[in-house]
Design a protein around this motif. Structure first.
Motif, PDB file in Angstrom:
ATOM      1  N   GLY A 391      -2.298  -3.308  10.419  1.00 21.03           N
ATOM      2  CA  GLY A 391      -2.999  -3.571   9.170  1.00 21.03           C
ATOM      3  C   GLY A 391      -2.072  -4.023   8.061  1.00 21.03           C
ATOM      4  N   GLY A 392      -0.788  -3.613   8.138  1.00 23.43           N
ATOM      5  CA  GLY A 392       0.208  -4.124   7.198  1.00 23.43           C
ATOM      6  C   GLY A 392       0.444  -5.612   7.418  1.00 23.43           C
ATOM      7  N   PHE A 393       0.533  -6.000   8.694  1.00 22.90           N
ATOM      8  CA  PHE A 393       0.654  -7.429   9.016  1.00 22.90           C
ATOM      9  C   PHE A 393      -0.601  -8.166   8.546  1.00 22.90           C
ATOM     10  CE2 PHE A 393       3.851  -5.718  11.827  1.00 22.90           C
ATOM     11  CZ  PHE A 393       4.786  -6.731  11.955  1.00 22.90           C
ATOM     12  N   GLY A 394      -1.777  -7.545   8.789  1.00 22.97           N
ATOM     13  CA  GLY A 394      -3.023  -8.167   8.364  1.00 22.97           C
ATOM     14  C   GLY A 394      -3.114  -8.320   6.860  1.00 22.97           C
ATOM     15  N   SER A 395      -2.577  -7.336   6.118  1.00 20.44           N
ATOM     16  CA  SER A 395      -2.607  -7.406   4.651  1.00 20.44           C
ATOM     17  C   SER A 395      -1.742  -8.552   4.132  1.00 20.44           C
ATOM     18  CB  SER A 395      -2.125  -6.075   4.054  1.00 20.44           C
ATOM     19  OG  SER A 395      -2.982  -5.023   4.413  1.00 20.44           O
ATOM     20  N   TRP A 396      -0.548  -8.678   4.695  1.00 20.98           N
ATOM     21  CA  TRP A 396       0.306  -9.804   4.298  1.00 20.98           C
ATOM     22  C   TRP A 396      -0.385 -11.136   4.600  1.00 20.98           C
ATOM     23  CZ3 TRP A 396       4.130  -9.587   1.066  1.00 20.98           C
ATOM     24  CH2 TRP A 396       4.989  -8.489   1.009  1.00 20.98           C
ATOM     25  N   SER A 397      -0.954 -11.244   5.794  1.00 23.18           N
ATOM     26  CA  SER A 397      -1.573 -12.507   6.202  1.00 23.18           C
ATOM     27  C   SER A 397      -2.783 -12.847   5.344  1.00 23.18           C
ATOM     28  CB  SER A 397      -1.990 -12.420   7.678  1.00 23.18           C
ATOM     29  OG  SER A 397      -2.627 -13.596   8.089  1.00 23.18           O
ATOM     30  N   GLU A 404      -6.688 -15.598  -3.919  1.00 19.00           N
ATOM     31  CA  GLU A 404      -7.683 -15.666  -4.994  1.00 19.00           C
ATOM     32  C   GLU A 404      -8.645 -14.480  -4.968  1.00 19.00           C
ATOM     33  OE1 GLU A 404      -9.678 -17.308  -1.410  1.00 19.00           O
ATOM     34  OE2 GLU A 404      -7.674 -17.503  -2.297  1.00 19.00           O
ATOM     35  N   ARG A 405      -8.660 -13.725  -3.860  1.00 18.30           N
ATOM     36  CA  ARG A 405      -9.587 -12.610  -3.734  1.00 18.30           C
ATOM     37  C   ARG A 405      -9.050 -11.319  -4.335  1.00 18.30           C
ATOM     38  NH1 ARG A 405     -13.881 -14.055  -0.146  1.00 18.30           N
ATOM     39  NH2 ARG A 405     -14.917 -12.457  -1.361  1.00 18.30           N
ATOM     40  N   PHE A 406      -7.728 -11.212  -4.499  1.00 20.12           N
ATOM     41  CA  PHE A 406      -7.146  -9.891  -4.730  1.00 20.12           C
ATOM     42  C   PHE A 406      -6.406  -9.761  -6.062  1.00 20.12           C
ATOM     43  CE2 PHE A 406      -7.293 -10.693  -0.156  1.00 20.12           C
ATOM     44  CZ  PHE A 406      -8.207  -9.699   0.197  1.00 20.12           C
ATOM     45  N   ALA A 407      -6.548  -8.562  -6.651  1.00 17.64           N
ATOM     46  CA  ALA A 407      -5.816  -8.242  -7.882  1.00 17.64           C
ATOM     47  C   ALA A 407      -4.454  -7.638  -7.580  1.00 17.64           C
ATOM     48  CB  ALA A 407      -6.634  -7.271  -8.723  1.00 17.64           C
ATOM     49  N   ALA A 408      -4.285  -7.041  -6.386  1.00 13.96           N
ATOM     50  CA  ALA A 408      -3.003  -6.470  -5.970  1.00 13.96           C
ATOM     51  C   ALA A 408      -3.064  -6.179  -4.470  1.00 13.96           C
ATOM     52  CB  ALA A 408      -2.693  -5.186  -6.741  1.00 13.96           C
ATOM     53  N   VAL A 409      -1.880  -6.171  -3.835  1.00 16.27           N
ATOM     54  CA  VAL A 409      -1.787  -5.964  -2.384  1.00 16.27           C
ATOM     55  C   VAL A 409      -0.703  -4.934  -2.098  1.00 16.27           C
ATOM     56  CG1 VAL A 409      -1.369  -7.059  -0.148  1.00 16.27           C
ATOM     57  CG2 VAL A 409      -2.515  -8.351  -1.956  1.00 16.27           C
ATOM     58  N   ALA A 410      -1.001  -3.995  -1.175  1.00 18.59           N
ATOM     59  CA  ALA A 410      -0.022  -2.945  -0.825  1.00 18.59           C
ATOM     60  C   ALA A 410       0.103  -2.829   0.695  1.00 18.59           C
ATOM     61  CB  ALA A 410      -0.443  -1.609  -1.425  1.00 18.59           C
ATOM     62  N   PRO A 411       0.943  -3.665   1.308  1.00 17.00           N
ATOM     63  CA  PRO A 411       1.130  -3.596   2.765  1.00 17.00           C
ATOM     64  C   PRO A 411       2.097  -2.466   3.136  1.00 17.00           C
ATOM     65  CG  PRO A 411       1.775  -5.753   1.838  1.00 17.00           C
ATOM     66  CD  PRO A 411       1.713  -4.757   0.727  1.00 17.00           C
ATOM     67  N   ILE A 412       1.794  -1.745   4.213  1.00 13.15           N
ATOM     68  CA  ILE A 412       2.633  -0.631   4.650  1.00 13.15           C
ATOM     69  C   ILE A 412       3.149  -0.889   6.062  1.00 13.15           C
ATOM     70  CG2 ILE A 412       2.707   1.859   5.044  1.00 13.15           C
ATOM     71  CD1 ILE A 412       0.368   2.124   3.095  1.00 13.15           C
ATOM     72  N   CYS A 413       4.440  -0.750   6.241  1.00 11.76           N
ATOM     73  CA  CYS A 413       5.151  -0.961   7.514  1.00 11.76           C
ATOM     74  C   CYS A 413       4.634  -2.176   8.282  1.00 11.76           C
ATOM     75  CB  CYS A 413       5.137   0.293   8.394  1.00 11.76           C
ATOM     76  SG  CYS A 413       3.534   0.987   8.820  1.00 11.76           S
ATOM     77  N   GLY A 414       4.577  -3.289   7.577  1.00 12.77           N
ATOM     78  CA  GLY A 414       4.124  -4.534   8.186  1.00 12.77           C
ATOM     79  C   GLY A 414       5.134  -5.650   8.031  1.00 12.77           C
ATOM     80  N   GLY A 415       4.670  -6.860   8.166  1.00 12.49           N
ATOM     81  CA  GLY A 415       5.514  -8.042   8.020  1.00 12.49           C
ATOM     82  C   GLY A 415       4.626  -9.268   8.056  1.00 12.49           C
TER      83      GLY A 415
END
Length: 496
Positions: A391-397, A404-415
């Motif tokens: 899900g961290g990889f998914g958040s980055w992607s 344009e959809r997001f006000a902030a993003v918090a990826p955890i142990c991803g890339g």
């Protein structure tokens, strides 16, 4: 004269094969830390398409653990007796500081001369134990044009040999038998009807992955076997997993550590579906029709949720272990677990479930957001994205492709893909990672954070010095994360 030249050429080919396959066939270990070291001893049923290397490629792919290092000694045509008496295999056992040594004999050898097979299995096991390693048997398969009972004869020989020395037997032959019955369109044999082709190699590697780790091979790439179709990979992953799941005593087909991990997964799943009588479920379950090409999800609403008010929304993406079609499954980890334990957060929180054998798809997630915004009273200026591991990889992607959809993003142990990081230049990012993460290297978060900042963005990284892969528990229990989310609105992020 011609026959002599042919004989010399043949011997040269055999010599080259032996020389090549005495060498290590290890994939580069991406994760930090000490990998599990495995030596394969066998013949061409081991070295065809470099099966141990394929296994290492799969095991060492992003988001997987533990890391594996594989090496093989597999001269063509050798039996266990040959490998023992020639001495080279014994030298490798003594010199390599192995965790496991895998023994493989010819399928026909295990039937026509079972006494020798058992004798040299015991002799090898004795030497393996002296070297501080543990034995695993590689249960091979029946031949394509053999009698139907060859599969069961080979399996029984390996089961008996393994039982004699109290070692597991990786049920490769049983998985082959199942695949030939359930997926006859996937050819497993090479043209000689004895050895494995790329699909047979892949299935074998998937079964060994389960034997060594207790983990589901779902979601693997082709491991470097370029002729394999994606759908065939998915089918073979499933067959490998189902084969092991249907074995009554799984201790006979997994290492002790792998069995322990497997059992913990079963227990966690049981706990996830337990709902004590009278306990109210805090999540709403939403199932999507197949034609929607979206995701099923669970939705959380604050205790004081009011449709007349616009609410901030968090989209949470789970990791690889929570995939499937059971929406209870991913309540046991990450942000849903925090909510399950009674924490009330002032957000609508959407937790989609990725199907088994798949990874997060940005376009499907984008469609899901459209559906959620229509269904719930959502403030479009305050939509936040987070996820752990896969899900961290998914958040980055997703963040990079649809900022344009997001006000902030918090990826955890991803890339992610550093070339796409420019997409987040106008979106604040707070990434998290454990310094001792052996599953996803810390460098993957560092590279993405650096790439966002080089493109003029606002990204920061929190590293937990003592944390391994689980960097999400500290993160989702930290009130500062939710304060940080709420401090950002989409339009306020835009830079002139």
């Amino acid at each position: 004269m011609g026959n002599r030249i042919q004989r010399i050429c043949f011997l040269l080919v055999i010599f080259i094969i032996i020389a090549v396959f005495c060498c290590a066939s290890a994939a580069q270990v991406r994760a930090s830390g000490k990998p599990v070291r495995i030596l394969f001893i066998g013949n061409s049923l081991t070295f065809y398409y470099e099966m141990p290397k394929v296994l290492a490629n799969l095991a060492n792919s992003p988001g997987r653990q533990p890391a594996l290092f594989t090496q093989m000694y597999a001269p063509g045509g050798f039996t266990l007796e040959n490998n023992y008496t020639k001495g080279e295999a014994l030298k490798l056992i003594k010199s390599g500081k192995w965790d496991y040594v895998v023994l493989q004999d010819g399928s026909s050898q295990t039937i026509k001369d079972r006494a020798k097979f058992f004798e040299y299995s015991r002799k090898f096991d004795s030497e393996i134990k002296k070297a501080g390693a543990k034995t695993i048997f590689y249960m091979t398969w029946g031949y394509e044009r053999s009698e139907p009972n060859m599969f069961s004869q080979v399996a029984e020989s390996y089961k008996k040999a393994a039982a004699e020395v109290n070692a597991p037997a990786s049920p490769v032959g049983l998985a082959w038998q199942r695949a030939l019955k359930e997926k006859p369109g996937i050819k497993l044999y090479d043209n000689d009807g004895v050895h494995q082709n790329q699909a047979g190699t892949y299935l074998t590697a998937c079964v060994f992955y389960i034997t060594l780790t207790g983990r589901n091979p779902a979601g693997f790439s082709n491991g470097g076997l370029t002729e394999l179709k994606r759908d065939d990979c998915i089918a073979l992953q499933k067959i490998a997993w189902e084969t092991v799941n249907e074995i009554e005593d799984k201790k006979n087909c997994m290492t002790e550590q792998a069995f322990g991990f497997y059992q913990r997964g079963i227990e966690q799943k049981k706990k996830a579906v337990e709902n004590p009588e009278g306990r109210k479920d805090i999540f709403e379950k939403v199932f999507q029709p197949a034609e929607a090409n979206s995701y099923n999800y669970i939705a959380y609403k604050p205790k004081d949720y009011d449709k007349q008010k616009l609410w901030p929304l968090i989209l949470f993406l789970h990791g690889m272990g929570e995939r499937g079609d059971d929406l209870e499954k991913h309540k046991i980890i990450g942000l849903p677990q925090v909510l399950e334990k009674g924490k009330d957060l002032p957000f609508v929180i959407i937790c989609p479930q990725c199907p088994e054998y798949h990874v997060w798809n940005s376009e499907r997630l984008n469609r899901l957001l459209d559906e959620v915004i229509k269904k719930y009273s959502v403030d479009r200026e305050r939509i936040y994205l987070t996820g752990l591991s896969m899900g961290g990889f998914g958040s980055w992607s997703l963040g990079c492709r649809h900022p344009e959809r997001f006000a902030a993003v918090a990826p955890i142990c991803g890339g992610g893909n550093v070339k796409e990081a420019v997409g987040l230049k106008d979106v604040p990012v707070w990434a998290f990672h454990g310094a001792k993460d052996k599953t996803v290297s810390l460098t993957m978060s560092q590279e993405m954070v650096n790439a966002v900042n080089k493109n003029g963005g606002d990204a920061k990284l929190t590293v937990y010095p003592e944390a391994g892969h689980d960097s999400w528990t500290q993160t989702y229990n930290n009130p500062e994360l939710y304060k940080w989310f709420l401090s950002h609105k989409k339009n306020a992020n835009r830079k002139e």
